[in-house]
Write a protein that holds these residues in place. Structure first.
Motif, PDB file in Angstrom:
ATOM      1  N   LEU A   1       0.900  -1.229   0.259  1.00 57.05           N
ATOM      2  CA  LEU A   1      -0.150  -0.267  -0.253  1.00 57.05           C
ATOM      3  C   LEU A   1       0.603   1.001   0.042  1.00 57.05           C
ATOM      4  O   LEU A   1       0.814   2.105  -0.920  1.00 57.05           O
ATOM      5  CB  LEU A   1      -1.333   0.253   0.838  1.00 57.05           C
ATOM      6  CG  LEU A   1      -1.960   1.163   1.423  1.00 57.05           C
ATOM      7  CD1 LEU A   1      -2.548   1.654   0.092  1.00 57.05           C
ATOM      8  CD2 LEU A   1      -2.976   1.088   2.956  1.00 57.05           C
TER       9      LEU A   1
ATOM     10  N   VAL B   1      -4.576 -10.254   0.270  1.00 57.91           N
ATOM     11  CA  VAL B   1      -5.099  -9.840   1.048  1.00 57.91           C
ATOM     12  C   VAL B   1      -4.328  -8.570   0.562  1.00 57.91           C
ATOM     13  O   VAL B   1      -5.043  -7.258   0.985  1.00 57.91           O
ATOM     14  CB  VAL B   1      -3.828 -10.379   2.018  1.00 57.91           C
ATOM     15  CG1 VAL B   1      -3.149  -9.310   3.054  1.00 57.91           C
ATOM     16  CG2 VAL B   1      -4.170 -11.590   2.788  1.00 57.91           C
ATOM     17  N   LEU B   2      -3.132  -7.775  -0.708  1.00 62.24           N
ATOM     18  CA  LEU B   2      -3.198  -7.590  -0.994  1.00 62.24           C
ATOM     19  C   LEU B   2      -4.463  -5.812  -1.647  1.00 62.24           C
ATOM     20  O   LEU B   2      -4.567  -4.674  -1.703  1.00 62.24           O
ATOM     21  CB  LEU B   2      -2.467  -7.557  -2.198  1.00 62.24           C
ATOM     22  CG  LEU B   2      -1.063  -7.245  -2.381  1.00 62.24           C
ATOM     23  CD1 LEU B   2       0.032  -7.889  -3.730  1.00 62.24           C
ATOM     24  CD2 LEU B   2       0.242  -6.367  -1.715  1.00 62.24           C
TER      25      LEU B   2
ATOM     26  N   GLN C   1      -7.582  -6.337  -0.247  1.00 61.34           N
ATOM     27  CA  GLN C   1      -7.863  -5.964   0.475  1.00 61.34           C
ATOM     28  C   GLN C   1      -7.748  -4.735   1.091  1.00 61.34           C
ATOM     29  O   GLN C   1      -8.012  -4.009   1.774  1.00 61.34           O
ATOM     30  CB  GLN C   1      -8.228  -7.409   1.730  1.00 61.34           C
ATOM     31  CG  GLN C   1      -8.861  -8.339   1.152  1.00 61.34           C
ATOM     32  CD  GLN C   1      -9.593  -8.987   2.264  1.00 61.34           C
ATOM     33  OE1 GLN C   1      -9.672  -9.149   3.517  1.00 61.34           O
ATOM     34  NE2 GLN C   1      -8.421 -10.535   2.382  1.00 61.34           N
ATOM     35  N   GLU C   2      -5.808  -4.423   1.234  1.00 59.13           N
ATOM     36  CA  GLU C   2      -5.375  -3.842   1.046  1.00 59.13           C
ATOM     37  C   GLU C   2      -5.367  -1.800   0.462  1.00 59.13           C
ATOM     38  O   GLU C   2      -5.779  -1.468   1.111  1.00 59.13           O
ATOM     39  CB  GLU C   2      -4.063  -3.985   1.828  1.00 59.13           C
ATOM     40  CG  GLU C   2      -3.423  -4.393   3.045  1.00 59.13           C
ATOM     41  CD  GLU C   2      -2.173  -5.076   3.124  1.00 59.13           C
ATOM     42  OE1 GLU C   2      -1.486  -5.026   4.347  1.00 59.13           O
ATOM     43  OE2 GLU C   2      -1.102  -4.578   2.576  1.00 59.13           O
ATOM     44  N   ILE C   3      -4.771  -2.885  -1.118  1.00 57.43           N
ATOM     45  CA  ILE C   3      -5.150  -1.841  -1.470  1.00 57.43           C
ATOM     46  C   ILE C   3      -6.833  -1.003  -2.156  1.00 57.43           C
ATOM     47  O   ILE C   3      -6.255   0.232  -2.514  1.00 57.43           O
ATOM     48  CB  ILE C   3      -3.800  -2.487  -2.955  1.00 57.43           C
ATOM     49  CG1 ILE C   3      -2.971  -2.025  -1.843  1.00 57.43           C
ATOM     50  CG2 ILE C   3      -4.055  -0.984  -3.390  1.00 57.43           C
ATOM     51  CD1 ILE C   3      -1.255  -3.045  -3.060  1.00 57.43           C
TER      52      ILE C   3
ATOM     53  N   GLU D   1      -7.932   2.183  -0.265  1.00 60.34           N
ATOM     54  CA  GLU D   1      -7.751   2.794   0.362  1.00 60.34           C
ATOM     55  C   GLU D   1      -7.644   3.559  -1.771  1.00 60.34           C
ATOM     56  O   GLU D   1      -7.700   5.150  -1.687  1.00 60.34           O
ATOM     57  CB  GLU D   1      -6.147   2.750   0.512  1.00 60.34           C
ATOM     58  CG  GLU D   1      -6.161   2.268   1.127  1.00 60.34           C
ATOM     59  CD  GLU D   1      -6.354   3.328   2.434  1.00 60.34           C
ATOM     60  OE1 GLU D   1      -6.276   4.249   2.528  1.00 60.34           O
ATOM     61  OE2 GLU D   1      -6.657   2.336   3.635  1.00 60.34           O
TER      62      GLU D   1
END
Length: 343
Positions: free
Chosen positions: A135, A167-168, A170-172, A175
């Motif tokens: 991120l 995971v990436l 969901q994180e990025i 945002e």
């Protein structure tokens, strides 16, 4: 009354609209750039089927890339992109070749864009796509003026990072997806997964492994057979032997070539100990090893001693089929998934 299948197709078209507009393609599916595989034939086939093909420049010289772009243009009048590696010693000459041909999209892989490269690419009027494995890096790239991002998880084939695609994403996505188009990659083998990432805010997806064994791929029949036979657990990441030799892990099908690479690392580490090579030369030897090992598998068909780079979605490659059929199937699966959610 609208049929259910067209409801799914309409929802899919709406979710892909931003990615399609950015790429200039009918469907927001990028072809992953695979060295030796993503050349004129496969790239043109992906673009002709409505997707967005990407030439893997890899270690090509400017003259070779010049010829490859010209040959691709002879096979398709649809848009396609070029993937360049940031550490290529002739990066700026390669950017100029892309500019000469009016390539609309350049994908930069292998770390942060070197100083001046972003301006050089934009100066030719091309859009710049970069990989964001975290991120913090995604935000930094957007601030620097990158037009779109690819978020690629460790399930992918070839050089990989340490974090999974889910995971990436969901994180990025929450945002940054409102700021630039984000394409999700790594481990995508079916349309249901595409629908899921589009629902999370992705503008589209990138697939490599599903296309590697396509009819139009020039990969050796042995290479394609290895893909068709393999299951997800056969696509394993390489292991780093010596901390002084930071080797980016590579995901490939398990074979004798993987053991040869371990032996090669030991040999280079011993040369370092003996002082017979410098660190930079040692790391270059490792990189050259990969390029040669991949060519042995893809072009020569030596799937035992070469590197059969494949993502974990390789288990979903069950036969050799045309690119158009692969894209059609993925789109139908994605539309069906979205239709079920609507119901």
């Amino acid at each position: 009354m609208t049929s259910t299948s067209s409801i799914g197709a309409e929802r899919l078209a709406r979710r892909m609209a931003r990615g399609c507009e950015f790429l200039g393609s009918e469907v927001a599916i990028l072809g992953g750039a695979m060295s030796w595989v993503s050349e004129r034939n496969l790239v043109a086939a992906i673009s002709n089927a409505g997707g967005f093909g990407v030439i893997a420049c890899g270690a090509m010289s400017p003259a070779l890339l010049d010829a490859e772009i010209a040959a691709t243009k002879a096979l398709t009048d649809k848009p396609f992109g070029v993937n360049l590696i940031t550490m290529h010693p002739q990066l700026f000459e390669l950017i100029d070749i892309c500019g000469k041909h009016g390539v609309g999209h350049v994908v930069l892989a292998g770390g942060l864009p070197p100083a001046g490269s972003l301006d050089a690419i934009k100066g030719h009027g091309a859009k710049l796509i970069c990989f964001a494995p975290a991120l913090s890096l995604a935000k930094k790239l957007i601030r620097s003026g990158v037009d779109a991002l690819v978020v690629e998880g460790m399930e992918a084939g070839g050089h990989i990072g340490p974090v999974s695609t889910s995971v990436l994403a969901q994180e990025i996505l929450p945002e940054v997806a409102s700021q630039v188009p984000v394409f999700v990659a790594g481990g995508i083998g079916r349309g249901e997964a595409i629908a899921g990432y589009l629902d999370m805010g992705a503008a589209g997806v990138q697939l490599g492994t599903r296309f590697a064994a396509a009819t139009e791929s020039i990969a050796h029949p042995n290479f394609k057979k290895a893909f068709i036979r393999a299951s997800a657990r056969d696509a394993i990441a390489s292991v780093q032997i010596d901390p002084r030799l930071p080797v980016i892990p590579v995901r490939a099908l398990k074979n004798a070539g993987g053991e040869l690479f371990t032996a090669k690392q030991r040999e280079v580490a011993q040369a370092l100990d003996a002082g017979s090579v410098e660190m930079a030369e040692a790391q270059l030897q490792i990189e050259h090893y990969w390029a040669g090992a991949l060519r042995r598998a893809v072009i020569d068909g030596d799937v035992e001693h070469g590197s059969v780079m494949a993502g974990q979605s390789v288990g979903m490659v069950t036969k050799e089929e045309p690119v158009a059929t692969i894209i059609e199937t993925l789109m139908a699966e994605a539309a069906h998934a979205l239709e079920k959610r609507a119901a």
